[in-house]
Design a protein around this motif. Sequence first.
Motif, PDB file in Angstrom:
ATOM      1  N   TRP A  19       0.633  -1.483   0.325  1.00  9.58           N
ATOM      2  CA  TRP A  19      -0.212  -0.028   0.077  1.00  9.58           C
ATOM      3  C   TRP A  19       0.850   1.329  -0.331  1.00  9.58           C
ATOM      4  O   TRP A  19       1.017   2.232  -0.911  1.00  9.58           O
ATOM      5  N   ALA A  20       2.072   1.079   0.541  1.00  8.57           N
ATOM      6  CA  ALA A  20       2.842   2.202   0.716  1.00  8.57           C
ATOM      7  C   ALA A  20       3.762   2.640  -0.163  1.00  8.57           C
ATOM      8  O   ALA A  20       3.842   3.990  -0.869  1.00  8.57           O
ATOM      9  N   TYR A  47       5.801   8.140   2.149  1.00  7.48           N
ATOM     10  CA  TYR A  47       5.527   6.624   1.809  1.00  7.48           C
ATOM     11  C   TYR A  47       6.921   5.448   1.013  1.00  7.48           C
ATOM     12  O   TYR A  47       6.564   4.516   1.148  1.00  7.48           O
ATOM     13  N   GLU A  48       7.276   6.569   0.305  1.00 10.84           N
ATOM     14  CA  GLU A  48       8.373   5.808   0.071  1.00 10.84           C
ATOM     15  C   GLU A  48       9.514   5.044   0.777  1.00 10.84           C
ATOM     16  O   GLU A  48      10.211   4.468   0.927  1.00 10.84           O
ATOM     17  N   ARG A  52      10.508   1.031   2.116  1.00  7.13           N
ATOM     18  CA  ARG A  52      11.735   0.976   1.787  1.00  7.13           C
ATOM     19  C   ARG A  52      12.073   0.655   3.336  1.00  7.13           C
ATOM     20  O   ARG A  52      12.886  -0.407   3.001  1.00  7.13           O
ATOM     21  N   LEU A  53      11.687   0.867   4.253  1.00  7.08           N
ATOM     22  CA  LEU A  53      12.038   0.529   5.645  1.00  7.08           C
ATOM     23  C   LEU A  53      11.009  -0.781   5.991  1.00  7.08           C
ATOM     24  O   LEU A  53      12.270  -1.667   6.718  1.00  7.08           O
ATOM     25  N   LYS A 294      19.517   2.117  -4.640  1.00  3.68           N
ATOM     26  CA  LYS A 294      20.933   0.962  -5.316  1.00  3.68           C
ATOM     27  C   LYS A 294      21.585   0.310  -3.937  1.00  3.68           C
ATOM     28  O   LYS A 294      21.348  -1.114  -3.896  1.00  3.68           O
ATOM     29  N   PHE A 295      22.559   1.082  -2.764  1.00  5.17           N
ATOM     30  CA  PHE A 295      23.158   0.632  -1.770  1.00  5.17           C
ATOM     31  C   PHE A 295      21.834  -0.520  -1.223  1.00  5.17           C
ATOM     32  O   PHE A 295      22.385  -1.754  -0.742  1.00  5.17           O
ATOM     33  N   TYR A 296      21.465   0.162  -0.695  1.00  6.43           N
ATOM     34  CA  TYR A 296      20.005  -0.313   0.335  1.00  6.43           C
ATOM     35  C   TYR A 296      19.616  -2.531  -0.423  1.00  6.43           C
ATOM     36  O   TYR A 296      19.408  -2.585   0.718  1.00  6.43           O
ATOM     37  N   ASP A 297      19.396  -1.706  -1.713  1.00  4.94           N
ATOM     38  CA  ASP A 297      18.589  -3.231  -2.215  1.00  4.94           C
ATOM     39  C   ASP A 297      19.376  -4.241  -1.748  1.00  4.94           C
ATOM     40  O   ASP A 297      19.863  -4.930  -1.793  1.00  4.94           O
ATOM     41  N   GLU A 298      21.050  -3.981  -1.862  1.00  3.59           N
ATOM     42  CA  GLU A 298      21.561  -4.602  -1.296  1.00  3.59           C
ATOM     43  C   GLU A 298      22.392  -5.185  -0.163  1.00  3.59           C
ATOM     44  O   GLU A 298      22.196  -5.858   0.408  1.00  3.59           O
ATOM     45  N   TYR A 299      22.297  -3.971   0.127  1.00  5.15           N
ATOM     46  CA  TYR A 299      23.248  -4.479   1.850  1.00  5.15           C
ATOM     47  C   TYR A 299      21.856  -4.832   2.855  1.00  5.15           C
ATOM     48  O   TYR A 299      22.469  -5.848   3.271  1.00  5.15           O
TER      49      TYR A 299
END
Length: 411
Positions: A19-20, A47-48, A52-53, A294-299
Amino acid sequence: MLYQLHEMQRTFLTPLMQWADASSKLFSNPVSPLAHTPFSQRIAAGYELMYRLGKEYEKPAFGIDSVTVNGKDTRIVEHVVINKPFCRLIHFKKDLSDKDIRALKQPTVLLVAPLSGHHSTLLRDTVSALLQEQDVYITDWTDARMVPLSAGPFHLDDYIFYVQDFIRHLGPDLHVISVCQPTVPVLAAISLMATAKDPKLPKTMTMMGGPIDPRKSPTAVNNLATEKKFSWFENTVIYPVPPNYPGFGRKVYPGFLQHAGFIAMNPGRHAQSHREFYMHLVKGDDEPADSHRKFYDEYNAVLDMPAEYYLDTIKTVFQEFSLPQGTWKVGGQLVRPQDITNVALFTVEGELDDISGAGQTQAAHDLCSNIPADMQQDFVAPGAGHYGIFSGRRWREVVCPKISEFIRKHG
C-alpha cells in the motif's frame, strides 16, 4: 520462536508495504492528479521511505551484462559451472568465440565471496572491474533456509572442501581472490593442498580485509566474539527455519538478525542516510536517491547461514585463533601455511577498515613463512574502509589495478 515471529511480522507488513509503495507512486507519477496537489512530493517521499524501511529485500541479480575489454564492449553471460547444495560456482563468460577468448590470454580468477550475511552479489563491482582483464568465476553461496535438511549439515570444514573442489576444477593456472571472511578458510584450503603436494595449487592468492589473525587491532566485531561465551551464540542467535521454506527445521543464524547487527554497528550513519534520501526525494534529486536505492537494495538483502558453519567460525577463528596459533585441524589434518612455497601471496587492507583491523590480513605473511619474499606483496589502501577495498571508486581506480598487476607478474 523468534524466526516464526519474524515471519508473522513480515506477513502482516507485506500488504501495508505494498500500500505504501502504491501510495508513493500515486503522489509522484505525473499522470496522477494527486501528484499535483500541495505537499505531494513530501507525501510521496514519506510513503517511499516507509516502503523501503519495511519491505522484504530479495537477492539482487549480478546484472553484469557487458564489460569493456580492450576498448570494446563485450557481452557477459552467467553460467553455473558447479552446483552444490550450499554453493554454486558461477562463470562470467565473455560472449566471444573460443578463438577470440584464447587470443585475450586472460588469467583465470576464482573470487571467493563471503558467507557472512550478504549475498555474493555484494561483490558485483569487484567482478565487473576484474572482468576487464581476467576470466572470473565466483562462489555464490546459497541461503541456508533454501537448503533441505536432507542435504546434511554444512561446517567450516565443508566450506574448505568446497573451495578445494573449485580450485581443483579450475587449476592449476588459477589465481584465487578471497574477500573478508573467506580469507581464513581459503588460506586453510591452500595450506592443506600444499601439505599434500596437490598438483592443482593456484599460482597466486590475494587476501582482502580478512581476519587471518583477529588478535591484531581488534574491532567491535572481534570484541563481540571474544567477550561473549560460545554458549551465548548457541543459545541466542541460532534458530530453526520455519515451515514455509525448503530448509524447514534446519538450524541457522537468520539473516534478519545479522542485518540488525550490521545496522547496530553504525545506526547514526544509516539514520542520516535515510534522512538524506527523504530530502533528495522531496527536492527531486533523482541521481543521489537512485544511488541510495541501489546501495540498500544490496545491503538489506541478507541470507541465513548454516548454524554449524557459523558456530565453527566463531570458535575456530574468533575465539580460539586456531589458524595463527597453529592448532587448526581440518578433517584430521593440521593446517600448515608454512608448507606453501610456490603460491604468490598478496594481502590488501583498508586504512580505515573497522571490521577487519589493521594487520589482521597482513598476518598471512608471517604464517606463510616459506613463500619467497619476491612472491609476497602487501598493500594498504589509503582512505578506504572495509567496503572500499572491493567496491567503489578506490577499488576500481587503486586496488583492482594493483591486483591485476600482481596476477600478471606471477601468472
